[in-house]
Design an enzyme around this catalytic site. Structure first.
Site, PDB file in Angstrom:
ATOM      1  N   CYS A 277       0.828  -1.204   0.000  1.00 20.20           N
ATOM      2  CA  CYS A 277       0.000   0.000   0.000  1.00 20.20           C
ATOM      3  C   CYS A 277       0.870   1.265   0.000  1.00 20.20           C
ATOM      4  O   CYS A 277       2.031   1.245   0.400  1.00 20.20           O
ATOM      5  CB  CYS A 277      -0.871   0.023   1.239  1.00 20.20           C
ATOM      6  SG  CYS A 277      -1.846  -1.463   1.423  1.00 20.20           S
TER       7      CYS A 277
ATOM      8  N   LYS B 285      14.190 -13.788 -11.342  1.00 18.02           N
ATOM      9  CA  LYS B 285      13.870 -12.666 -12.241  1.00 18.02           C
ATOM     10  C   LYS B 285      12.887 -13.126 -13.312  1.00 18.02           C
ATOM     11  O   LYS B 285      11.908 -12.443 -13.606  1.00 18.02           O
ATOM     12  CB  LYS B 285      15.127 -12.113 -12.939  1.00 18.02           C
ATOM     13  CG  LYS B 285      16.060 -11.305 -12.104  1.00 18.02           C
ATOM     14  CD  LYS B 285      15.601  -9.893 -11.797  1.00 18.02           C
ATOM     15  CE  LYS B 285      14.823  -9.792 -10.529  1.00 18.02           C
ATOM     16  NZ  LYS B 285      15.485  -9.800  -9.275  1.00 18.02           N
TER      17      LYS B 285
ATOM     18  N   ARG C 244       5.225   0.244  -6.145  1.00 24.06           N
ATOM     19  CA  ARG C 244       5.213  -0.627  -4.972  1.00 24.06           C
ATOM     20  C   ARG C 244       4.279  -1.821  -5.135  1.00 24.06           C
ATOM     21  O   ARG C 244       4.392  -2.792  -4.407  1.00 24.06           O
ATOM     22  CB  ARG C 244       4.775   0.178  -3.735  1.00 24.06           C
ATOM     23  CG  ARG C 244       5.734   1.291  -3.385  1.00 24.06           C
ATOM     24  CD  ARG C 244       5.114   2.237  -2.389  1.00 24.06           C
ATOM     25  NE  ARG C 244       4.833   1.573  -1.143  1.00 24.06           N
ATOM     26  CZ  ARG C 244       5.670   1.530  -0.112  1.00 24.06           C
ATOM     27  NH1 ARG C 244       6.828   2.116  -0.204  1.00 24.06           N
ATOM     28  NH2 ARG C 244       5.343   0.904   0.991  1.00 24.06           N
TER      29      ARG C 244
ATOM     30  N   GLU D  61      18.895 -16.366  -8.574  1.00 27.59           N
ATOM     31  CA  GLU D  61      18.452 -14.992  -8.857  1.00 27.59           C
ATOM     32  C   GLU D  61      17.956 -14.867 -10.309  1.00 27.59           C
ATOM     33  O   GLU D  61      16.936 -14.231 -10.569  1.00 27.59           O
ATOM     34  CB  GLU D  61      19.608 -14.010  -8.574  1.00 27.59           C
ATOM     35  CG  GLU D  61      19.368 -12.560  -8.932  1.00 27.59           C
ATOM     36  CD  GLU D  61      18.162 -11.930  -8.249  1.00 27.59           C
ATOM     37  OE1 GLU D  61      17.610 -12.508  -7.306  1.00 27.59           O
ATOM     38  OE2 GLU D  61      17.750 -10.851  -8.707  1.00 27.59           O
TER      39      GLU D  61
ATOM     40  N   HIS E  87      20.105 -35.871  -8.814  1.00 27.19           N
ATOM     41  CA  HIS E  87      19.487 -36.457  -7.623  1.00 27.19           C
ATOM     42  C   HIS E  87      17.974 -36.278  -7.621  1.00 27.19           C
ATOM     43  O   HIS E  87      17.340 -36.361  -6.581  1.00 27.19           O
ATOM     44  CB  HIS E  87      20.107 -35.855  -6.356  1.00 27.19           C
ATOM     45  CG  HIS E  87      21.575 -36.154  -6.238  1.00 27.19           C
ATOM     46  ND1 HIS E  87      22.052 -37.413  -5.957  1.00 27.19           N
ATOM     47  CD2 HIS E  87      22.658 -35.363  -6.422  1.00 27.19           C
ATOM     48  CE1 HIS E  87      23.378 -37.371  -5.940  1.00 27.19           C
ATOM     49  NE2 HIS E  87      23.765 -36.149  -6.225  1.00 27.19           N
TER      50      HIS E  87
ATOM     51  N   TRP F  87      -2.785  -2.848  -1.525  1.00 24.63           N
ATOM     52  CA  TRP F  87      -2.354  -4.202  -1.862  1.00 24.63           C
ATOM     53  C   TRP F  87      -3.069  -5.091  -0.858  1.00 24.63           C
ATOM     54  O   TRP F  87      -2.787  -5.029   0.350  1.00 24.63           O
ATOM     55  CB  TRP F  87      -0.838  -4.296  -1.726  1.00 24.63           C
ATOM     56  CG  TRP F  87      -0.242  -5.574  -2.191  1.00 24.63           C
ATOM     57  CD1 TRP F  87       0.062  -5.910  -3.487  1.00 24.63           C
ATOM     58  CD2 TRP F  87       0.176  -6.678  -1.387  1.00 24.63           C
ATOM     59  NE1 TRP F  87       0.623  -7.156  -3.530  1.00 24.63           N
ATOM     60  CE2 TRP F  87       0.703  -7.662  -2.256  1.00 24.63           C
ATOM     61  CE3 TRP F  87       0.146  -6.956  -0.015  1.00 24.63           C
ATOM     62  CZ2 TRP F  87       1.199  -8.879  -1.807  1.00 24.63           C
ATOM     63  CZ3 TRP F  87       0.636  -8.174   0.424  1.00 24.63           C
ATOM     64  CH2 TRP F  87       1.154  -9.115  -0.464  1.00 24.63           C
TER      65      TRP F  87
ATOM     66  N   GLU G  36       9.365 -13.787 -11.787  1.00 25.10           N
ATOM     67  CA  GLU G  36       8.553 -12.678 -11.291  1.00 25.10           C
ATOM     68  C   GLU G  36       8.048 -11.744 -12.378  1.00 25.10           C
ATOM     69  O   GLU G  36       6.979 -11.163 -12.228  1.00 25.10           O
ATOM     70  CB  GLU G  36       9.217 -11.911 -10.141  1.00 25.10           C
ATOM     71  CG  GLU G  36      10.527 -11.259 -10.407  1.00 25.10           C
ATOM     72  CD  GLU G  36      11.068 -10.522  -9.164  1.00 25.10           C
ATOM     73  OE1 GLU G  36      12.241 -10.174  -9.188  1.00 25.10           O
ATOM     74  OE2 GLU G  36      10.324 -10.300  -8.195  1.00 25.10           O
TER      75      GLU G  36
ATOM     76  N   LYS H   2       6.831  -3.820  -4.233  1.00 27.64           N
ATOM     77  CA  LYS H   2       8.247  -3.443  -4.185  1.00 27.64           C
ATOM     78  C   LYS H   2       8.805  -3.578  -2.776  1.00 27.64           C
ATOM     79  O   LYS H   2       9.918  -4.045  -2.590  1.00 27.64           O
ATOM     80  CB  LYS H   2       8.424  -2.004  -4.683  1.00 27.64           C
ATOM     81  CG  LYS H   2       9.874  -1.544  -4.743  1.00 27.64           C
ATOM     82  CD  LYS H   2      10.655  -2.299  -5.797  1.00 27.64           C
ATOM     83  CE  LYS H   2      12.110  -1.923  -5.832  1.00 27.64           C
ATOM     84  NZ  LYS H   2      12.925  -2.935  -6.529  1.00 27.64           N
TER      85      LYS H   2
ATOM     86  N   ASN I 106      -1.757   1.912   5.914  1.00 22.42           N
ATOM     87  CA  ASN I 106      -0.791   0.881   5.499  1.00 22.42           C
ATOM     88  C   ASN I 106      -0.490   0.028   6.724  1.00 22.42           C
ATOM     89  O   ASN I 106      -0.322   0.581   7.811  1.00 22.42           O
ATOM     90  CB  ASN I 106       0.548   1.504   5.073  1.00 22.42           C
ATOM     91  CG  ASN I 106       0.474   2.174   3.731  1.00 22.42           C
ATOM     92  OD1 ASN I 106      -0.579   2.248   3.119  1.00 22.42           O
ATOM     93  ND2 ASN I 106       1.619   2.672   3.271  1.00 22.42           N
ATOM     94  N   GLY I 107      -0.349  -1.285   6.530  1.00 20.73           N
ATOM     95  CA  GLY I 107       0.004  -2.150   7.655  1.00 20.73           C
ATOM     96  C   GLY I 107      -1.111  -3.121   7.964  1.00 20.73           C
ATOM     97  O   GLY I 107      -2.058  -3.280   7.180  1.00 20.73           O
TER      98      GLY I 107
HETATM   99  O1  M6R Z   1      13.564  -4.585  -0.011  1.00 20.72           O
HETATM  100  P1  M6R Z   1      14.126  -5.967   0.187  1.00 20.72           P
HETATM  101  O2  M6R Z   1      15.424  -6.163  -0.493  1.00 20.72           O
HETATM  102  O3  M6R Z   1      14.182  -6.359   1.638  1.00 20.72           O
HETATM  103  O4  M6R Z   1      13.072  -6.915  -0.518  1.00 20.72           O
HETATM  104  C1  M6R Z   1      13.200  -8.300  -0.486  1.00 20.72           C
HETATM  105  C2  M6R Z   1      12.367  -8.938  -1.549  1.00 20.72           C
HETATM  106  O5  M6R Z   1      11.011  -8.647  -1.349  1.00 20.72           O
HETATM  107  C3  M6R Z   1      12.776  -8.482  -2.945  1.00 20.72           C
HETATM  108  O6  M6R Z   1      14.123  -8.739  -3.184  1.00 20.72           O
HETATM  109  C4  M6R Z   1      11.939  -9.197  -4.021  1.00 20.72           C
HETATM  110  O7  M6R Z   1      12.287 -10.555  -4.040  1.00 20.72           O
HETATM  111  C5  M6R Z   1      12.140  -8.532  -5.383  1.00 20.72           C
HETATM  112  N1  M6R Z   1      10.905  -8.478  -6.068  1.00 20.72           N
HETATM  113  C6  M6R Z   1      13.117  -9.240  -6.237  1.00 20.72           C
HETATM  114  O8  M6R Z   1      13.181  -8.770  -7.533  1.00 20.72           O
END
Ligand code: M6R
Length: 615
Positions: free
Chosen positions: A2, A491, A27, A487, A510, A77, A494, A610, A103-104
């Site tokens: 949010c 990417k 976000r 990683e 395995h 969100w 996501e 985000k 928010n929260g």
């Molecule tokens: O702000 P942070 O680095 O703590 O966030 C952690 C994850 O939420 C963040 O890395 C998320 O996996 C991203 N979408 C990766 O691209």
């Protein structure tokens, strides 16, 4: 997650709030809403989906608004209750005269809701937020003082909140409050703002006051007042925000993600600046506040993080153990929280986070602090909650990262770990100085090598086109590049929603090898001259024997590879231990181009936020 903006001032209220929300859009959210004080009445507008829907709705109804004086806006969100109009913020009390955005998560909302229903409140949504609206309205009915009503209400809330409240009967003020969720006040001339994050206000003012937990802010267009939980006024420092509005522009790139990938050489130069410039001089990491004598004896480090930051942490473990010979545990913050850790006052705990607001990591850090550990935070947001918890703080200086998929913050985090590992090794004197000199020399060359990758991305684009119709991928690597495989796969998942798994190459046989056939491409990360090259090559042969299509990511120019791999993506040659900073770049681009080719919403992938401010 949010986002909130409140505005009182001389500008067009509706477009200022819309612009603020637009700057928070990255976000991640599923609905948006706004409440405006207009001609003595509060008017509410809400829409589902993207902000453009709210913009259109407001344009259609613009004539309804005669003299908009101030307002609050929100992007939601969903946590409690589905993404729907009725659950979108702002929420109101029973009579509709009081509005709140939040928010929260309010943990005790069910109990409060029951009490308020007994008092006659009519609830309309499934959200925890609506409870706040009824609660503050109930308090307001006793005192007719909105600030006091908010203060008395938040005392009853358990959980996390950043809230903004307006009341029709108190026409010129917005009251904000926070606990365990970020909130700042933007200070202007003849205007003031209140927001959940810097980008919401950066176009209008660079002056801000960061609220601490349990503080209340009251803003009008000419005044800002901050008080504590007892109502005592607090004089807080007005800080200058570290961002330029330009950071929120795509600068000609189609997406923020592509712009941020291309910023990486400069980001790395920036991260090295002042810390490593002369290979004969020790790394200058004065940010680490632990005494050298303590660092010398340090034998245990714990690193905690989530998502991409967790992958950076995994590389960190590898290089700290390699350079500084200190044992390192890495764990997802969300798991660390539930474990009886052996953390104590002689443990160095490193928290890694782009946003500095990730709830799981903040909780884990707090637990580590309670056990007496020294906490070092590596973050891109020195203005964040996590940074405020730090005993030592390494700001990665990547500049604001707008795309939900982390790219430049990841490479900047990696550089911070290289600097930390070399710094520890130099203090301990445990590794030959000629070896460290070579490492430092190569580190300084990294930005130029990334520029080389970015100067011609044709092969990556062709590979993306060729493989964009596949539904499953496996990325394999060993050693320091295993996190790169994880990683790279993250990417792809996501932003393109394609199933991609990162796997330790040696683990393929395995189990996962059972899935391999011509429908499942395998991407192998192989750094020639490194200790894992030959083994990953053999593992790739095993995949080929099961008819998998093969992609190599390597600096090798061995012609033989053409017989094995369908596509070879090249990076410049680099020492294997430093290679994760290079190998991640083609994988970011591959994910980007596949998603772009498939027409996905690259910068704001579905369901993602985000900064993840709920556990
Ligand atoms: O702000 P942070 O680095 O703590 O966030 C952690 C994850 O939420 C963040 O890395 C998320 O996996 C991203 N979408 C990766 O691209």
């Amino acid at each position: 997650m949010c986002g909130i903006i409140g505005y009182a001032g001389f500008r067009d209220v509706v477009s200022t709030i819309l612009q603020g929300l637009t700057n928070l859009e990255y976000r991640g959210y599923d609905s948006a809403g706004m409440a405006i004080q207009d001609n003595g009445k509060i008017k509410i507008y809400k829409t589902l989906g993207k902000l453009i829907n709210l913009k259109n709705e407001l344009e259609m109804k613009r004539n309804e608004l005669k003299h908009p004086a101030l307002g609050i806006g929100h992007i939601r969100w969903a946590t409690h209750g589905s993404p729907s109009l009725v659950n979108a913020h702002p929420h109101t009390c029973t009579c509709g005269r009081l509005v709140v955005v939040h928010n929260g998560i309010i943990e005790n909302y069910k109990e409060l809701r029951e009490e308020l229903i007994k008092k006659g409140c009519k609830f309309r949504s499934q959200t925890d937020t609506e409870t706040i609206a009824h609660l503050v309205a109930d308090e307001f009915s006793k005192t007719k003082d909105l600030e006091a009503a908010v203060r008395n209400s938040v005392k009853k809330l358990q959980g996390a909140y950043a809230i903004c409240v307006m009341h029709q009967d108190v026409p010129n003020i917005i009251v904000g409050a926070r606990k365990h969720a970020p909130m700042l006040v933007g200070v202007g001339e003849g205007e003031n703002f209140i927001a959940s994050d810097t980008p919401a206000i950066i176009e209008y003012t660079k002056k801000a006051i960061y609220l601490d937990d349990n503080q209340i802010a009251v803003i009008t267009k000419d005044n800002v007042k901050i008080t504590d939980v007892k109502g005592n006024e607090i004089k807080k420092k007005v800080e200058v925000l570290p961002w330029e509005p330009m950071a929120l522009s795509k600068m000609g790139y189609k997406h923020f993600m592509l712009k941020e990938i291309h910023e990486q050489p400069d980001v790395i130069r920036n991260s090295l600046n002042g810390k490593l410039f002369d290979i004969d001089a020790p790394v200058n990491l004065k940010e680490v506040k632990l005494d050298k004598s303590i660092l010398k004896k340090l034998n245990k480090i714990e690193i905690i993080a989530c998502g991409t930051s967790l992958h950076a942490a995994m590389v960190g473990k590898y290089i700290i153990e390699n350079f500084a010979e200190i044992s390192v545990d890495v764990e997802a913050s969300s798991e660390y929280i539930y474990r009886k850790t052996t953390t104590n006052s002689s443990t160095l705990v490193v928290g890694v986070s782009q946003s500095g607001e990730t709830a799981d990591t903040i909780t884990a850090i707090k637990q580590a602090k309670e056990k007496g550990a020294h906490v070092l935070i590596i973050t891109n947001r020195p203005d964040s909650n996590m940074a405020r918890l730090a005993d030592s703080l390494i700001p990665v200086n990547a500049g604001i990262e707008v795309s939900v998929a982390a790219t430049k913050s990841y490479t900047a985090q990696l550089i911070s770990f290289y600097l930390l590992a070399v710094h520890l090794a130099e203090i301990k004197g445990c590794i030959e100085s000629s070896y460290l000199k070579n490492i430092k020399h190569e580190l300084i060359q990294i930005p130029t090598k990334i520029e080389e990758i970015l100067s011609d991305t044709t092969a990556i684009q062709e590979c993306a086109k060729k493989f964009s119709s596949y539904k499953n991928f496996i990325y394999i690597a060993r050693g320091v590049n295993l996190p790169t495989a994880l990683e790279g796969a993250l990417k792809l998942k996501e932003i393109s929603y394609i199933n991609a798994t990162g796997y330790a190459a040696g683990e393929l046989k395995h189990g996962p090898i059972a899935m391999l056939d011509e429908t499942m491409p395998v991407l192998s990360i192989m750094v020639p001259g490194g200790i894992t090259y030959e083994k990953v090559l053999s593992n790739s042969e095993e995949a080929k024997a099961r008819n998998a299509k093969l992609i190599a990511l390597t600096s090798s120019s061995d012609k033989e590879l053409n017989n094995l791999f369908d596509v070879i993506l090249k990076v410049p040659h680099v020492n294997e231990i430093l290679s994760p900073v290079l190998t991640c770049v083609p994988l970011q681009l591959l994910a980007y181009y596949i998603a772009e080719f498939l027409g996905k919403d690259v910068d704001q992938p579905r369901n993602l936020a985000k900064s993840v401010t709920v556990e």
